[in-house]
Design an enzyme around this catalytic site. Sequence first.
Site, PDB file in Angstrom:
ATOM      1  N   LYS A  17      41.678  29.078  39.128  1.00  0.00           N
ATOM      2  CA  LYS A  17      42.665  30.062  39.594  1.00  0.00           C
ATOM      3  C   LYS A  17      44.101  29.570  39.312  1.00  0.00           C
ATOM      4  O   LYS A  17      44.335  28.387  39.037  1.00  0.00           O
ATOM      5  CB  LYS A  17      42.442  30.323  41.081  1.00  0.00           C
ATOM      6  CG  LYS A  17      41.104  31.010  41.360  1.00  0.00           C
ATOM      7  CD  LYS A  17      40.949  31.368  42.831  1.00  0.00           C
ATOM      8  CE  LYS A  17      39.631  32.081  43.078  1.00  0.00           C
ATOM      9  NZ  LYS A  17      39.462  32.488  44.478  1.00  0.00           N
ATOM     10  N   TYR A  57      36.503  41.466  40.865  1.00  0.00           N
ATOM     11  CA  TYR A  57      36.358  41.427  42.333  1.00  0.00           C
ATOM     12  C   TYR A  57      36.019  42.806  42.893  1.00  0.00           C
ATOM     13  O   TYR A  57      36.438  43.139  44.004  1.00  0.00           O
ATOM     14  CB  TYR A  57      37.652  40.901  42.951  1.00  0.00           C
ATOM     15  CG  TYR A  57      37.844  39.403  42.799  1.00  0.00           C
ATOM     16  CD1 TYR A  57      36.955  38.494  43.379  1.00  0.00           C
ATOM     17  CD2 TYR A  57      38.932  38.887  42.104  1.00  0.00           C
ATOM     18  CE1 TYR A  57      37.136  37.125  43.260  1.00  0.00           C
ATOM     19  CE2 TYR A  57      39.123  37.517  41.977  1.00  0.00           C
ATOM     20  CZ  TYR A  57      38.222  36.642  42.553  1.00  0.00           C
ATOM     21  OH  TYR A  57      38.399  35.288  42.441  1.00  0.00           O
ATOM     22  N   ASN A 120      42.175  29.104  46.545  1.00  0.00           N
ATOM     23  CA  ASN A 120      41.097  28.121  46.738  1.00  0.00           C
ATOM     24  C   ASN A 120      40.584  27.523  45.418  1.00  0.00           C
ATOM     25  O   ASN A 120      39.402  27.261  45.251  1.00  0.00           O
ATOM     26  CB  ASN A 120      39.965  28.735  47.564  1.00  0.00           C
ATOM     27  CG  ASN A 120      39.322  29.931  46.886  1.00  0.00           C
ATOM     28  OD1 ASN A 120      39.846  30.445  45.906  1.00  0.00           O
ATOM     29  ND2 ASN A 120      38.189  30.365  47.395  1.00  0.00           N
ATOM     30  N   HIS A 123      36.997  30.144  41.321  1.00  0.00           N
ATOM     31  CA  HIS A 123      36.022  31.180  41.672  1.00  0.00           C
ATOM     32  C   HIS A 123      34.735  30.836  40.956  1.00  0.00           C
ATOM     33  O   HIS A 123      34.763  30.366  39.812  1.00  0.00           O
ATOM     34  CB  HIS A 123      36.509  32.562  41.196  1.00  0.00           C
ATOM     35  CG  HIS A 123      35.428  33.588  41.234  1.00  0.00           C
ATOM     36  ND1 HIS A 123      35.022  34.185  42.407  1.00  0.00           N
ATOM     37  CD2 HIS A 123      34.611  34.079  40.265  1.00  0.00           C
ATOM     38  CE1 HIS A 123      34.021  35.020  42.143  1.00  0.00           C
ATOM     39  NE2 HIS A 123      33.755  34.970  40.850  1.00  0.00           N
ATOM     40  N   GLU A 134      30.015  39.126  35.665  1.00  0.00           N
ATOM     41  CA  GLU A 134      31.367  38.538  35.659  1.00  0.00           C
ATOM     42  C   GLU A 134      31.695  37.906  34.299  1.00  0.00           C
ATOM     43  O   GLU A 134      32.841  37.971  33.837  1.00  0.00           O
ATOM     44  CB  GLU A 134      31.498  37.517  36.793  1.00  0.00           C
ATOM     45  CG  GLU A 134      31.429  38.180  38.170  1.00  0.00           C
ATOM     46  CD  GLU A 134      31.533  37.212  39.329  1.00  0.00           C
ATOM     47  OE1 GLU A 134      31.590  35.988  39.110  1.00  0.00           O
ATOM     48  OE2 GLU A 134      31.559  37.702  40.477  1.00  0.00           O
TER      49      GLU A 134
HETATM   50  P1  CMP Z   1      36.321  33.654  45.517  1.00  0.00           P
HETATM   51  O1  CMP Z   1      35.177  32.734  45.521  1.00  0.00           O
HETATM   52  O2  CMP Z   1      37.103  33.851  44.283  1.00  0.00           O
HETATM   53  O3  CMP Z   1      35.788  35.087  46.009  1.00  0.00           O
HETATM   54  C1  CMP Z   1      36.636  36.030  46.612  1.00  0.00           C
HETATM   55  C2  CMP Z   1      37.962  35.451  46.975  1.00  0.00           C
HETATM   56  O4  CMP Z   1      38.687  36.159  47.976  1.00  0.00           O
HETATM   57  C3  CMP Z   1      37.761  34.080  47.603  1.00  0.00           C
HETATM   58  O5  CMP Z   1      37.345  33.181  46.643  1.00  0.00           O
HETATM   59  C4  CMP Z   1      39.129  33.829  48.194  1.00  0.00           C
HETATM   60  O6  CMP Z   1      40.077  33.480  47.193  1.00  0.00           O
HETATM   61  C5  CMP Z   1      39.458  35.212  48.696  1.00  0.00           C
HETATM   62  N1  CMP Z   1      39.114  35.408  50.107  1.00  0.00           N
HETATM   63  C6  CMP Z   1      37.905  35.466  50.651  1.00  0.00           C
HETATM   64  N2  CMP Z   1      37.974  35.707  51.976  1.00  0.00           N
HETATM   65  C7  CMP Z   1      39.268  35.823  52.244  1.00  0.00           C
HETATM   66  C8  CMP Z   1      39.992  36.085  53.431  1.00  0.00           C
HETATM   67  N3  CMP Z   1      39.370  36.281  54.591  1.00  0.00           N
HETATM   68  N4  CMP Z   1      41.325  36.122  53.363  1.00  0.00           N
HETATM   69  C9  CMP Z   1      41.945  35.946  52.160  1.00  0.00           C
HETATM   70  N5  CMP Z   1      41.316  35.692  50.996  1.00  0.00           N
HETATM   71  C10 CMP Z   1      39.988  35.623  51.033  1.00  0.00           C
END
Ligand code: CMP
Length: 148
Positions: A17, A57, A120, A123, A134
């Site tokens: 990311k 997403y 985070n 993904h 994906e």
């Molecule tokens: P990812 O594994 O990319 O899948 C969906 C993404 O949404 C997740 O990682 C986070 O980056 C984001 N995400 C998931 N839950 C939340 C939340 N409660 N608040 C904000 N971002 C979220």
Amino acid sequence: MKDKGIFMIERTLMMIKPDAVQRSIIGKIITRIENKGLKIVGLKLIRLSSDDVDKLYDIHIKKDFYTKLRDFILSGPVVAIAIEGKDAVSVVRTLAGVTDSVKAAPGTIRGDFGLHLTKNIVHTSDAVARASYELNVLFNPEEIIENK
Ligand code: CMP
């Protein structure tokens, strides 16, 4: 997919990311994939369009955090990685750690590099069928090649 202890050769997606790209930790993340013995079969630095993010997403579009997530993914380049290997979907998810970097175990990518839920670091696809979907969103078929 796993059947009676027999592991399947799978393909999955990891996307590094914008937070991790901006922090110049692409190499450290790729090293973990290679150290594990998985093969990289597709790799590129790209800027996603808003449409790409909505496709990637799609299952989160209606969630309250979606706008924040989309703005973040659009904030800079990402690295799309197509990965192949034994039980690759679950192995790559284990390498990444749980979604919330604060709770991710030390030794995982999120556990070692992050402190954020939205930002985070990576993904990863969560199932074989989802990985196929994906990978199709982020790669053209000819961009994924054999690497034996
Ligand atoms: P990812 O594994 O990319 O899948 C969906 C993404 O949404 C997740 O990682 C986070 O980056 C984001 N995400 C998931 N839950 C939340 C939340 N409660 N608040 C904000 N971002 C979220």
